[in-house]
Design a protein around this motif. Structure first.
Motif, short mmCIF file in Angstrom:
data_model
loop_
_atom_site.label_atom_id
_atom_site.label_comp_id
_atom_site.label_asym_id
_atom_site.label_seq_id
_atom_site.Cartn_x
_atom_site.Cartn_y
_atom_site.Cartn_z
N THR A 102 0.94 -1.30 -0.14
CA THR A 102 0.09 0.21 0.05
C THR A 102 0.96 1.10 -0.14
O THR A 102 2.07 1.12 0.17
CB THR A 102 -0.90 -0.05 1.27
OG1 THR A 102 -1.88 1.09 1.06
CG2 THR A 102 -0.32 0.25 2.65
N PHE A 103 0.20 2.49 -0.25
CA PHE A 103 0.94 3.67 -0.12
C PHE A 103 1.48 3.83 1.15
O PHE A 103 0.57 3.73 2.05
CB PHE A 103 0.12 4.65 -1.02
CG PHE A 103 -0.22 4.65 -2.16
CD1 PHE A 103 0.57 4.61 -3.30
CD2 PHE A 103 -1.62 4.36 -2.40
CE1 PHE A 103 0.30 4.51 -4.53
CE2 PHE A 103 -2.06 3.96 -3.98
CZ PHE A 103 -0.88 4.31 -4.96
N GLY A 104 2.75 4.49 1.34
CA GLY A 104 3.16 5.11 2.63
C GLY A 104 3.02 6.60 2.90
O GLY A 104 3.35 6.94 4.04
N GLU A 105 2.49 7.37 1.95
CA GLU A 105 2.02 8.62 2.14
C GLU A 105 1.06 9.06 1.22
O GLU A 105 0.62 8.42 0.33
CB GLU A 105 3.41 9.52 1.92
CG GLU A 105 3.86 9.31 0.55
CD GLU A 105 5.14 9.99 0.19
OE1 GLU A 105 5.80 10.65 1.12
OE2 GLU A 105 6.25 9.63 -0.77
N SER A 106 0.49 10.30 1.53
CA SER A 106 -0.59 10.97 0.66
C SER A 106 -0.02 11.19 -0.65
O SER A 106 1.20 11.51 -0.77
CB SER A 106 -1.39 11.93 1.41
OG SER A 106 -0.18 13.13 1.50
N LYS A 107 -1.00 11.50 -1.54
CA LYS A 107 -0.49 11.99 -2.88
C LYS A 107 0.10 13.42 -2.79
O LYS A 107 1.17 13.64 -3.24
CB LYS A 107 -1.69 12.25 -3.83
CG LYS A 107 -1.47 12.50 -5.23
CD LYS A 107 -2.67 12.66 -5.89
CE LYS A 107 -2.43 13.14 -7.46
NZ LYS A 107 -3.53 13.13 -8.27
N ARG A 108 -0.42 14.15 -2.01
CA ARG A 108 0.07 15.52 -1.87
C ARG A 108 1.30 15.53 -1.10
O ARG A 108 2.35 16.11 -1.46
CB ARG A 108 -0.64 16.54 -0.67
CG ARG A 108 -0.30 17.87 -0.57
CD ARG A 108 -1.30 18.77 0.08
NE ARG A 108 -2.33 18.89 -0.70
CZ ARG A 108 -3.40 19.67 -0.39
NH1 ARG A 108 -3.66 20.10 0.76
NH2 ARG A 108 -4.45 19.90 -1.47
N SER A 109 1.47 14.63 -0.12
CA SER A 109 3.03 14.56 0.67
C SER A 109 4.02 14.12 -0.58
O SER A 109 5.23 14.50 -0.44
CB SER A 109 2.96 13.76 1.97
OG SER A 109 4.01 13.51 2.36
N GLN A 144 -5.38 8.17 1.96
CA GLN A 144 -6.38 8.91 1.08
C GLN A 144 -6.03 10.16 0.67
O GLN A 144 -5.16 11.11 1.32
CB GLN A 144 -7.57 9.04 2.15
CG GLN A 144 -8.38 7.76 2.52
CD GLN A 144 -8.73 6.91 1.59
OE1 GLN A 144 -9.59 7.46 0.70
NE2 GLN A 144 -8.68 5.94 1.58
N PRO A 145 -6.52 10.90 -0.35
CA PRO A 145 -5.97 11.90 -1.11
C PRO A 145 -6.66 13.23 -0.08
O PRO A 145 -7.80 12.80 0.55
CB PRO A 145 -6.98 12.10 -2.57
CG PRO A 145 -8.05 11.04 -2.21
CD PRO A 145 -7.49 9.94 -1.19
N ALA A 146 -5.97 14.00 -0.23
CA ALA A 146 -6.69 15.46 0.59
C ALA A 146 -7.92 15.93 -0.13
O ALA A 146 -7.91 15.82 -1.41
CB ALA A 146 -5.46 16.47 0.60
N PRO A 147 -8.66 16.48 0.54
CA PRO A 147 -10.05 17.05 0.03
C PRO A 147 -9.53 18.22 -0.96
O PRO A 147 -8.67 18.98 -0.67
CB PRO A 147 -11.00 17.21 1.18
CG PRO A 147 -10.26 16.88 2.46
CD PRO A 147 -8.77 16.33 1.86
N GLN A 148 -10.40 18.26 -1.80
CA GLN A 148 -9.86 19.47 -3.06
C GLN A 148 -11.29 20.09 -2.89
O GLN A 148 -12.48 19.78 -2.65
CB GLN A 148 -9.60 18.80 -4.25
CG GLN A 148 -8.40 18.07 -4.15
CD GLN A 148 -7.94 17.80 -5.70
OE1 GLN A 148 -8.41 18.25 -6.62
NE2 GLN A 148 -6.98 16.91 -5.86
N ALA A 149 -11.11 21.36 -3.27
CA ALA A 149 -12.31 22.38 -3.53
C ALA A 149 -13.14 21.79 -4.54
O ALA A 149 -12.73 21.01 -5.77
CB ALA A 149 -11.92 23.65 -4.15
N PRO A 150 -14.32 21.93 -4.59
CA PRO A 150 -15.43 21.36 -5.60
C PRO A 150 -14.98 21.64 -7.25
O PRO A 150 -15.08 20.66 -7.84
CB PRO A 150 -16.84 21.81 -5.47
CG PRO A 150 -16.74 22.03 -3.86
CD PRO A 150 -15.34 22.54 -3.60
N ALA A 151 -14.57 22.82 -7.39
CA ALA A 151 -14.48 23.11 -8.77
C ALA A 151 -12.87 22.93 -9.04
O ALA A 151 -12.45 23.21 -10.34
CB ALA A 151 -14.74 24.45 -9.11
N ALA A 152 -12.11 22.44 -8.18
CA ALA A 152 -10.59 22.39 -8.44
C ALA A 152 -10.41 21.22 -9.42
O ALA A 152 -9.16 21.36 -10.26
CB ALA A 152 -9.77 22.29 -7.36
N ASN A 153 -10.90 20.24 -9.55
CA ASN A 153 -10.79 19.15 -10.23
C ASN A 153 -11.88 18.12 -10.81
O ASN A 153 -12.48 17.60 -10.04
CB ASN A 153 -9.87 18.13 -9.73
CG ASN A 153 -9.22 17.03 -10.19
OD1 ASN A 153 -9.37 16.75 -11.41
ND2 ASN A 153 -8.11 16.51 -9.76
#
Length: 178
Positions: A102-109, A144-153
C-alpha cells in the motif's frame, strides 16, 4: 513457520516488472528503510536495503503506481534464498515475499517530497477473489487523498466531497444497534 514482516521505506529504483514464460506477473523492488538511531561517529541516520518480490496483482499494482523515491508499506514473509554457485561458493540472501502493498504517504505529501504518484491513489480492485489468508496482526489504513475544492478538479474519477446535509445525526444511549 512463516516470518511475517511489515516494512515502510522508499523505493531505491523504479520497479523491475517482468512476466514468467507462463505469463505470471512478477515485480522486484528494493526498499531503503531508515534506522531509528543515528551513527555516533557521523551523526547521520543509516539505512537498511531490503529486496522485495511481488507477484500477480501486487506486481501489477506496484509497477503501475510506484517509482523511485515512492514511500511504500509492504506486509509479507521473510524468505531465505541461499544458493551455491558453479564454483561451489555459498551465497546467502534474504528477501520479502509481499502479501500486501500500500501507499506510505498521501498523494500531496509524495508530490511535495518529489516522489509523486503516477495515476490513481488506491490499489485497484480485481474481479478475481484473493486466496484465503489469515488476517494480518496489523492493518495499515490506505492513504487517502486530501480533499479538494469542488471546482478544483473535474477530471473523471476525481474524488470530491458531497453535501453532508442529507445525513441525520443518530443519538445513542450507549447501545450499538447491531
Amino acid at each position: 513457520m512463516l516470518n511475517k514482516v511489515i516494512l515502510m521505506g522508499r523505493l531505491c529504483a523504479d520497479p523491475d516488472f517482468r512476466q514468467t514464460p507462463s505469463g505470471v506477473a512478477v515485480c522486484r523492488i528494493r526498499l531503503a528503510i531508515d534506522r531509528r538511531f543515528t551513527n555516533k561517529q557521523t551523526g547521520e541516520r543509516e539505512a537498511d536495503f531490503i529486496n522485495v518480490s511481488c507477484w500477480r496483482q501486487q506486481a501489477e499494482f506496484v509497477s503501475r503506481y510506484f517509482h523511485k523515491g515512492s514511500m511504500i508499506i509492504v506486509e509479507g514473509s521473510l524468505r531465505n534464498n541461499d544458493y551455491t554457485d558453479q564454483n561451489g561458493v555459498k551465497h546467502y540472501s534474504m528477501e520479502v515475499l509481499a502479501d500486501n502493498v500500500t501507499f506510505g504517504e498521501s498523494k500531496r505529501s509524495a508530490q511535495e517530497n518529489g516522489g509523486g504518484y503516477q495515476g490513481a491513489y488506491q490499489q485497484p480492485a480485481y474481479a478475481q477473489p484473493a486466496p484465503a489468508q489469515s488476517a494480518p496482526a496489523y492493518q495499515q489504513p490506505a492513504a487517502q487523498p486530501a480533499p479538494q475544492a469542488p471546482a478544483a478538479n473535474n477530471a473523471p474519477g476525481a474524488m470530491q466531497l458531497g453535501d453532508l446535509g442529507d445525513f441525520e445525526e443518530i443519538l445513542s444511549d450507549g447501545e450499538v444497534p447491531f
